[in-house]
Design an enzyme around this catalytic site. Structure first.
Site, PDB file in Angstrom:
ATOM      1  N   ASP A 215       0.829  -1.200   0.000  1.00  0.00           N
ATOM      2  CA  ASP A 215       0.000   0.000   0.000  1.00  0.00           C
ATOM      3  C   ASP A 215       0.874   1.264   0.000  1.00  0.00           C
ATOM      4  OD1 ASP A 215      -2.876   0.906   0.454  1.00  0.00           O
ATOM      5  OD2 ASP A 215      -1.896   1.942   2.108  1.00  0.00           O
ATOM      6  N   GLU A 274       1.958  -0.430  -4.938  1.00  0.00           N
ATOM      7  CA  GLU A 274       0.985   0.598  -5.295  1.00  0.00           C
ATOM      8  C   GLU A 274       1.735   1.914  -5.133  1.00  0.00           C
ATOM      9  OE1 GLU A 274      -3.072   2.867  -3.966  1.00  0.00           O
ATOM     10  OE2 GLU A 274      -1.491   2.361  -2.571  1.00  0.00           O
TER      11      GLU A 274
HETATM   12  C1  NOJ Z   1      -4.394   2.972  -0.873  1.00  0.00           C
HETATM   13  C2  NOJ Z   1      -5.554   2.044  -0.693  1.00  0.00           C
HETATM   14  O1  NOJ Z   1      -5.836   1.422  -1.915  1.00  0.00           O
HETATM   15  C3  NOJ Z   1      -6.708   2.892  -0.186  1.00  0.00           C
HETATM   16  O2  NOJ Z   1      -7.904   2.163  -0.158  1.00  0.00           O
HETATM   17  C4  NOJ Z   1      -6.357   3.426   1.168  1.00  0.00           C
HETATM   18  O3  NOJ Z   1      -7.374   4.311   1.594  1.00  0.00           O
HETATM   19  C5  NOJ Z   1      -5.039   4.189   1.145  1.00  0.00           C
HETATM   20  N1  NOJ Z   1      -4.025   3.506   0.408  1.00  0.00           N
HETATM   21  C6  NOJ Z   1      -4.512   4.401   2.547  1.00  0.00           C
HETATM   22  O4  NOJ Z   1      -4.088   3.188   3.092  1.00  0.00           O
END
Ligand code: NOJ
Length: 559
Positions: A215, A274
């Site tokens: 993440d 990500e």
């Molecule tokens: C990216 C995640 O995909 C999202 O759902 C989340 O709110 C943020 N990161 C914070 O963790």
């Protein structure tokens, strides 16, 4: 033939690792299937649907967070990285799920959320209790406030979810949170933070997990030397690896350490970043000494348009080749408006910078544009885009419910919305709940087969028509299109070559894959002539020698 892109090709002696061209199905556990009827999806719910996943033909599932959480951000506020939320099950349930998926040849990817913990995490509770200057506070980013009385935030930085990025605790100090107030940012300069995440990676890898989705992988490390810059100063800093908060080069020291751990397993565990960074910096995350693969969200941000799709594919294959990784393709996930809906919106306007005004469709939802939605056209284009994507070299990430052709749920009453982006922006952002509504498994029952009880977000009446039971025996259904495409893909994929063919029309793209099949997409509003080839699969009804508007076909060329 115009151009050829060549990436990693497997040989008998060196078979390509499984993830390079895997179809990975994202499960958002709270909304997939609910076994115990409390309204929240759970691990046993998923366990009861492993045959569905196997029939769908996916290579792996990625489970969004199922860890103990106060659900301030849909589970991305993790209170304990090495356990299961009791509402979602137990570690035994998790082990059983991994076993059942592995028995069917489906790999398991879990989500790691390292930028921030939940404010319920034991470390944060300790930090608040221990007071200013304590070692416990050093695991996070605590600072004194500004202004004569220190009652203003240390800086004017903004949280991604709206409002200040700082929150005050009782004794007057402030802590940094780039997301919700309940998600304090960790201090990645702290050795214990680093070692604890290695423990977490090992914990899940030892339980048989095959890979990790990381993440906001570009946000962990920060240069917080004093004086802290203002937001205006930050905005002038280049995003070249030296920015104080984003995409810093030193984040790869963290991932180099992780890579050694992941590679110590047999087979090596995978990781996908990500990382919302400039395209040129994606290969750093995707390199074999860092995480190994990175999401590319460019298709998700493109309009349904031949020129945009082609340039996204060319750019991303080139980037993947630079890192030696394979590309990833995404049209939907738990953070964006479902692609059937995005493609059903009226033509987007452009901002002053030339960006479409509803890149993610949320502005449109907010403006109450439900009645403008072209429901059928959106789905037709979504099916064509998906079949185009599934023909590409690299791995395909699918989001639960897209195989049913689901649209976004646009009209959730404000009082029932759960996403912090909605509340923290005071309703300015409609939030992400519309793609997180529990799945319809059957056309009747208290929550359309989601579970024996209610659903935690309201399911609109139209969802019943999209239920799995309605689609299973309909050869033309979106579910069966996905099933057939995944079956065929498995059979046909060889190597990672893609060769563009000329089509004579700017709104038609055609490419050939090594396994001897071609993908042709007509992005335009009128029929296109289609020469030669045996039709293997199409996203819409075909007519002889004609590729209808907004349709993709997979062909085996004659001879
Ligand atoms: C990216 C995640 O995909 C999202 O759902 C989340 O709110 C943020 N990161 C914070 O963790």
């Amino acid at each position: 033939m115009t151009t050829a892109a060549r990436t990693h090709a497997a040989t008998d002696a060196d078979p390509a690792p499984w993830w390079r061209q895997a179809v990975v199905y994202q499960i958002y556990p709270r909304s997939f299937a609910d076994a115990d009827g409390d309204g929240l999806g759970d691990l046993r719910g998923i366990l009861a649907r492993v045959d569905y996943l196997s029939e769908l033909g996916v290579d792996a599932v990625w489970l969004s967070p199922f860890y103990p959480s106060a659900l301030a951000d849909g589970g991305y506020d993790v209170a304990d990285y090495r356990d299961v939320d009791p509402r979602l099950g137990t570690l035994d349930d998790f082990d059983a799920l991994v076993q059942q998926l592995h028995d069917r040849g489906i790999r398991v990817v879990v989500d790691i959320v390292p930028n921030h913990t939940s404010d319920r995490h034991v470390w944060f509770q300790e930090a608040v209790a221990a007071g200013r200057g304590s070692a416990a506070r050093d695991r996070y980013v605590f600072r004194e406030g500004s202004g004569p009385a220190g009652d203003l935030p240390p800086t004017d930085w903004l949280s991604m979810f709206g409002g200040s990025a700082w929150e005050r605790v009782e004794d007057g100090q402030w802590y940094l949170h780039h997301f919700a107030v309940e998600q304090p940012d960790l201090n990645w300069a702290h050795p214990e933070v680093r070692s604890d995440f290695i423990r977490t990676l090992r914990f899940w890898a030892d339980r048989g997990v095959d890979g990790f989705r990381i993440d906001v992988a570009h946000m962990l490390t920060k240069d917080l030397s004093e004086p802290l810059p203002s937001k205006a100063e930050l905005d002038t800093r280049p995003l070249d690896g030296t920015h104080p908060l984003l995409d810093r080069d030193d984040v790869h020291d963290v991932y180099a350490e992780w890579r050694k751990v992941l590679d110590s397993y047999d087979p090596p565990r995978t990781a996908v970043a990500e990382a919302w960074v400039a395209p040129a910096r994606i290969p750093l995350y995707a390199s074999p000494t860092s995480l190994g693969q990175a999401f590319n969200f460019d298709l998700l941000e493109a309009d349904f348009d031949a020129a945009q799709f082609r340039s996204v594919v060319e750019n991303n294959l080139a980037l993947a080749a630079r890192s030696g990784s394979s590309s990833t393709w995404v049209l939907s996930n738990h953070d964006v408006v479902r692609h059937a809906t995005r493609y059903g919106l009226p033509a987007p306007g452009r901002t002053a910078e030339g960006r479409p005004t509803h890149r993610h469709g949320r502005e449109w939802l907010l403006a109450g544009g439900v009645s403008d939605l072209d429901v059928k056209g959106g789905l037709r284009r979504a099916r064509a885009a998906t079949l185009f994507l599934l023909g590409l070299p690299g791995s395909a990430y699918l989001y639960q419910g897209e195989e049913l052709g689901l649209h976004e749920v646009a009209d959730i009453p404000a009082a029932l919305r759960q996403d912090p982006t909605h509340t923290r922006s005071r309703g300015f952002d409609v939030g992400r709940d519309g793609c997180r509504v529990p799945l319809p498994w059957s056309s009747s029952g208290p929550s359309l087969g989601f579970g024996p009880g209610p659903a935690h977000l309201p399911q609109p009446g139209w969802m019943a028509r999209y239920a799995v039971t309605e689609q299973e025996n309909d050869p033309g259904s979106t579910l069966n299109l996905y099933r057939l495409a995944l079956q065929l893909r498995r059979r046909l994929l060889e190597g990672e070559d893609l060769q563009w063919r000329t089509t004579g029309r700017p709104d038609v793209l055609r490419f050939a894959r090594h396994g001897g099949f071609e993908v042709v997409t007509n992005f335009g509003p009128t029929d296109a002539p289609l020469d030669g080839g045996q039709v293997l699969l199409s996203s819409g009804e075909m007519r002889h020698d004609v590729l209808p508007a907004e349709t993709t076909v997979w062909l085996r060329p004659h001879g």
